[in-house]
Design an enzyme around this catalytic site. Structure first.
Site, PDB file in Angstrom:
ATOM      1  N   LYS A   1       0.861  -1.199   0.000  1.00  0.00           N
ATOM      2  CA  LYS A   1       0.000   0.000   0.000  1.00  0.00           C
ATOM      3  C   LYS A   1       0.884   1.232   0.000  1.00  0.00           C
ATOM      4  O   LYS A   1       1.859   1.300   0.744  1.00  0.00           O
ATOM      5  CB  LYS A   1      -0.855  -0.012   1.282  1.00  0.00           C
ATOM      6  CG  LYS A   1      -1.818   1.132   1.411  1.00  0.00           C
ATOM      7  CD  LYS A   1      -3.176   0.779   0.836  1.00  0.00           C
ATOM      8  CE  LYS A   1      -4.077   1.976   0.677  1.00  0.00           C
ATOM      9  NZ  LYS A   1      -3.764   2.823  -0.491  1.00  0.00           N
TER      10      LYS A   1
ATOM     11  N   LYS B   1       5.039   2.508   8.484  1.00  0.00           N
ATOM     12  CA  LYS B   1       3.861   3.302   8.867  1.00  0.00           C
ATOM     13  C   LYS B   1       2.639   2.407   9.103  1.00  0.00           C
ATOM     14  O   LYS B   1       1.939   2.542  10.102  1.00  0.00           O
ATOM     15  CB  LYS B   1       3.573   4.300   7.732  1.00  0.00           C
ATOM     16  CG  LYS B   1       2.603   5.380   8.083  1.00  0.00           C
ATOM     17  CD  LYS B   1       2.339   6.283   6.881  1.00  0.00           C
ATOM     18  CE  LYS B   1       3.608   6.930   6.366  1.00  0.00           C
ATOM     19  NZ  LYS B   1       3.349   7.839   5.231  1.00  0.00           N
TER      20      LYS B   1
ATOM     21  N   LYS C   1       5.252   1.982  -2.923  1.00  0.00           N
ATOM     22  CA  LYS C   1       5.251   3.380  -3.366  1.00  0.00           C
ATOM     23  C   LYS C   1       5.546   3.422  -4.843  1.00  0.00           C
ATOM     24  O   LYS C   1       6.286   2.580  -5.359  1.00  0.00           O
ATOM     25  CB  LYS C   1       6.322   4.179  -2.620  1.00  0.00           C
ATOM     26  CG  LYS C   1       6.056   5.664  -2.617  1.00  0.00           C
ATOM     27  CD  LYS C   1       5.057   6.055  -1.543  1.00  0.00           C
ATOM     28  CE  LYS C   1       4.804   7.531  -1.502  1.00  0.00           C
ATOM     29  NZ  LYS C   1       4.097   7.916  -0.277  1.00  0.00           N
TER      30      LYS C   1
ATOM     31  N   THR D   1      -4.912  12.902   6.046  1.00  0.00           N
ATOM     32  CA  THR D   1      -3.501  13.035   6.437  1.00  0.00           C
ATOM     33  C   THR D   1      -3.355  14.195   7.412  1.00  0.00           C
ATOM     34  O   THR D   1      -2.756  14.059   8.487  1.00  0.00           O
ATOM     35  CB  THR D   1      -2.621  13.240   5.182  1.00  0.00           C
ATOM     36  OG1 THR D   1      -2.822  12.108   4.333  1.00  0.00           O
ATOM     37  CG2 THR D   1      -1.159  13.361   5.546  1.00  0.00           C
TER      38      THR D   1
ATOM     39  N   ASN E   1      -2.037  19.383  -0.215  1.00  0.00           N
ATOM     40  CA  ASN E   1      -3.081  18.660   0.504  1.00  0.00           C
ATOM     41  C   ASN E   1      -2.783  18.607   2.006  1.00  0.00           C
ATOM     42  O   ASN E   1      -3.591  19.039   2.826  1.00  0.00           O
ATOM     43  CB  ASN E   1      -3.218  17.250  -0.089  1.00  0.00           C
ATOM     44  CG  ASN E   1      -4.178  16.383   0.698  1.00  0.00           C
ATOM     45  OD1 ASN E   1      -3.827  15.838   1.741  1.00  0.00           O
ATOM     46  ND2 ASN E   1      -5.414  16.260   0.242  1.00  0.00           N
TER      47      ASN E   1
ATOM     48  N   SER F   1      -7.300   5.501   4.103  1.00  0.00           N
ATOM     49  CA  SER F   1      -7.233   4.676   2.883  1.00  0.00           C
ATOM     50  C   SER F   1      -7.655   3.244   3.216  1.00  0.00           C
ATOM     51  O   SER F   1      -8.350   2.583   2.438  1.00  0.00           O
ATOM     52  CB  SER F   1      -5.806   4.656   2.333  1.00  0.00           C
ATOM     53  OG  SER F   1      -5.588   5.739   1.474  1.00  0.00           O
TER      54      SER F   1
HETATM   55  P1  NAD Z   1       0.807  18.149  -2.638  1.00  0.00           P
HETATM   56  O1  NAD Z   1       1.252  17.914  -4.016  1.00  0.00           O
HETATM   57  O2  NAD Z   1      -0.637  18.344  -2.396  1.00  0.00           O
HETATM   58  O3  NAD Z   1       1.594  19.408  -2.035  1.00  0.00           O
HETATM   59  C1  NAD Z   1       2.986  19.513  -2.047  1.00  0.00           C
HETATM   60  C2  NAD Z   1       3.363  20.919  -1.593  1.00  0.00           C
HETATM   61  O4  NAD Z   1       4.783  20.957  -1.413  1.00  0.00           O
HETATM   62  C3  NAD Z   1       3.023  22.014  -2.599  1.00  0.00           C
HETATM   63  O5  NAD Z   1       2.521  23.129  -1.902  1.00  0.00           O
HETATM   64  C4  NAD Z   1       4.359  22.361  -3.219  1.00  0.00           C
HETATM   65  O6  NAD Z   1       4.433  23.722  -3.642  1.00  0.00           O
HETATM   66  C5  NAD Z   1       5.285  22.133  -2.033  1.00  0.00           C
HETATM   67  N1  NAD Z   1       6.657  21.940  -2.436  1.00  0.00           N
HETATM   68  C6  NAD Z   1       7.150  21.197  -3.458  1.00  0.00           C
HETATM   69  N2  NAD Z   1       8.485  21.307  -3.506  1.00  0.00           N
HETATM   70  C7  NAD Z   1       8.834  22.138  -2.491  1.00  0.00           C
HETATM   71  C8  NAD Z   1      10.066  22.653  -2.024  1.00  0.00           C
HETATM   72  N3  NAD Z   1      11.214  22.323  -2.625  1.00  0.00           N
HETATM   73  N4  NAD Z   1      10.048  23.483  -0.951  1.00  0.00           N
HETATM   74  C9  NAD Z   1       8.894  23.827  -0.355  1.00  0.00           C
HETATM   75  N5  NAD Z   1       7.711  23.367  -0.747  1.00  0.00           N
HETATM   76  C10 NAD Z   1       7.675  22.536  -1.803  1.00  0.00           C
HETATM   77  O7  NAD Z   1       1.389  16.941  -1.792  1.00  0.00           O
HETATM   78  P2  NAD Z   1       0.864  16.352  -0.408  1.00  0.00           P
HETATM   79  O8  NAD Z   1      -0.039  15.224  -0.711  1.00  0.00           O
HETATM   80  O9  NAD Z   1       0.413  17.450   0.479  1.00  0.00           O
HETATM   81  O10 NAD Z   1       2.213  15.698   0.153  1.00  0.00           O
HETATM   82  C11 NAD Z   1       3.159  16.454   0.903  1.00  0.00           C
HETATM   83  C12 NAD Z   1       3.979  15.500   1.747  1.00  0.00           C
HETATM   84  O11 NAD Z   1       3.102  14.746   2.572  1.00  0.00           O
HETATM   85  C13 NAD Z   1       4.790  14.462   0.945  1.00  0.00           C
HETATM   86  O12 NAD Z   1       5.985  14.174   1.620  1.00  0.00           O
HETATM   87  C14 NAD Z   1       3.896  13.260   0.977  1.00  0.00           C
HETATM   88  O13 NAD Z   1       4.629  12.055   0.769  1.00  0.00           O
HETATM   89  C15 NAD Z   1       3.345  13.378   2.374  1.00  0.00           C
HETATM   90  N6  NAD Z   1       2.124  12.603   2.588  1.00  0.00           N
HETATM   91  C16 NAD Z   1       0.990  12.867   1.860  1.00  0.00           C
HETATM   92  C17 NAD Z   1      -0.133  12.082   2.094  1.00  0.00           C
HETATM   93  C18 NAD Z   1      -1.429  12.335   1.375  1.00  0.00           C
HETATM   94  O14 NAD Z   1      -2.405  11.641   1.695  1.00  0.00           O
HETATM   95  N7  NAD Z   1      -1.517  13.300   0.474  1.00  0.00           N
HETATM   96  C19 NAD Z   1      -0.098  11.061   3.052  1.00  0.00           C
HETATM   97  C20 NAD Z   1       1.066  10.851   3.782  1.00  0.00           C
HETATM   98  C21 NAD Z   1       2.172  11.636   3.535  1.00  0.00           C
END
Ligand code: NAD
Length: 446
Positions: free
Chosen positions: A92, A116, A128, A212, A243, A371
């Protein structure tokens, strides 16, 4: 002949000293997580086979596929799916669309998913995936074609009982809908449980979009209570306004905390008097970035990490908090909404400085938890209310935080080296994984 064929088939692979070599960028996240696993297995005095099994993914699929672009040209893209360990259930984990996605990164992200799921007790293993692409440069039509082509390329490796993708950086519910639809077409029947994070109208779960951030919020609340920090008086900095980051900012502001700094890929915005998270989101939607938000001052990334705040939330990408930045952080809590935002050197500095770090494999586990709920609902074709989802998520996160924190504080008393909450979380996960592998006979008889 084979060399040429493979070169055409998987872009980025080259032939060197008689071997095919995969593209590797200079990032040691995977080596670092291997080291961490070895350290934990040794500390817990587990069978060496535990480390032997966990140190590499069981399978990593590398695919190349073509997409016809709007201008009629055909482009080749490289995609990955890493399947780390499935002793606790089907693989997953999310799918990332980002220009920096590469082999070793996807492998590290899949290990973190195994850990996790084990920490929060979701009956899944770790996987992943990703495609090396900047989706912001694609039209909607191109994005849909790319999402469908990637899923066709890995269709034989996934499935609701085998490996279940979800959203991650720069992928969302719409992309999950295209992927579930394409997979169902390939198989010839609807298998909605093959992907989670889908829209509600296609078998998604209420609460998944904000899951999240909701989980991050619950762990911050528990950590703040442990340290005696009052959330209505807390100043918060959030890196990443997608997000996870933007929803977390809204949730914590609803607890009365003040959002003093936010950052995205274009830079950071700072206002010590606080900023409205919803206005920030509207501004980002209009302009493409949080930078320049009215009343704010622009900061560099280094300056962002040094702002005066009580809670620092990295919610963007890996390797953001290195030793130098960790030394300047003023927060009492670092809540890892992102996966792998702290380097091992940064970790050591945070531990030495006594900053309470809520590790990614606990902090952002609300996403995979809901999820899991979505997958259960798809399997039953029977859907829960928002209250049921929220209550189950609350129970899972509170209980997991307590288990990790208690183990961490207990182990601090008996281990000689300084420990962090990350160590506590890994100890919990590895103990559970080892137990399952032992009972299944994977560890041999020594
Ligand atoms: P997203 O695409 O919705 O948002 C990513 C954000 O990070 C954007 O605002 C982007 O501008 C910013 N960003 C990208 N590069 C950057 C940089 N170099 N410096 C500063 N900001 C930067 O992604 P998300 O889903 O919010 O995921 C963000 C983190 O959370 C990731 O590490 C992801 O693996 C983790 N995560 C997400 C989920 C989920 O359900 N969406 C679950 C667990 C973990």
């Amino acid at each position: 002949m084979l060399r040429g064929a493979l070169k055409r088939c998987v872009s980025g692979i080259h032939f060197e000293k008689g071997e095919f070599v995969l593209p590797v960028k200079k990032d040691d996240s995977f080596a670092a997580v291997q080291k961490q696993l070895e350290r934990i297995v040794n500390m817990l005095n587990l069978e060496p086979a535990v480390y032997q099994i966990l140190k590499e993914p069981r399978r990593v699929v590398v695919v190349s596929f073509q997409v016809e672009m709007d201008d009629g040209s055909v482009k080749t893209f490289t995609g990955y799916r890493s399947q780390h360990n499935n002793v606790l259930g089907p693989y997953k984990g999310g799918i990332r669309f980002h220009p920096d996605v590469y082999f070793e990164e996807v492998k590290a992200l899949s290990v973190w998913m195994t850990m996790k799921c084990a920490v929060v007790g979701s009956p899944f293993g770790g996987g992943k995936g990703g495609v090396t692409v900047d989706p912001r440069k694609l039209s909607k039509r191109e994005l849909e074609k790319l999402s469908r082509a990637y899923i066709r390329a890995i269709a034989n490796n996934i499935g609701s009982e085998k490996d279940i993708p979800a959203p991650d950086v720069y992928t969302n519910a719409q992309i999950m809908a295209w992927m579930a639809d394409e997979y169902s077409k390939v198989k010839g029947y609807n298998d909605l449980g093959v992907v989670t994070g889908k829209p509600l109208s296609m078998g998604g779960s209420v609460g998944r979009n904000e899951a999240t951030a909701s989980g991050v919020m619950i762990t911050i609340r528990e950590a703040a209570a442990t340290l005696g920090i009052k959330l209505p008086e807390a100043k918060v900095a959030v890196q990443g306004y997608g997000n996870a980051g933007s929803i977390l900012a809204t949730l914590i502001a609803a607890h009365g905390s003040s959002i003093v700094a936010v950052a995205d890929s274009s830079g950071a915005a700072y206002n010590p008097a606080g900023m409205d998270p919803k206005e920030l989101l509207l501004y980002k939607k209009e302009t493409g970035s949080v930078v320049g938000f009215p009343g704010s001052q622009k900061l560099t990334t280094d300056e962002f990490f040094a702002v005066d705040c009580d809670i620092m939330v990295p919610a963007a990408l890996e390797n953001q908090i290195n030793a130098e930045r960790a030394a300047t952080i003023k927060a009492k809590i670092v809540a890892e909404a992102a996966n792998g935002p702290t380097t091992p050197e940064g970790d050591a500095v945070l531990t030495e400085r006594g900053i309470l770090m809520i590790p990614d494999i606990l902090c952002n586990a609300g996403g995979v938890t809901v999820s899991y709920f979505e997958w259960v609902q798809n399997n039953y074709s029977y859907y829960w209310t928002a209250e049921e989802v929220a209550e189950r998520l609350e129970n899972t996160m509170v209980c997991s935080f307590k288990e990790v924190y208690d183990l961490y504080t207990d182990q601090c008393k008996c281990q000689t080296e300084p420990l962090s909450m990350r160590d506590g979380a890994y100890m919990l996960a590895v103990t559970r994984l080892a137990e399952a592998m032992r009972i299944r006979g994977w560890l041999g008889h020594s």
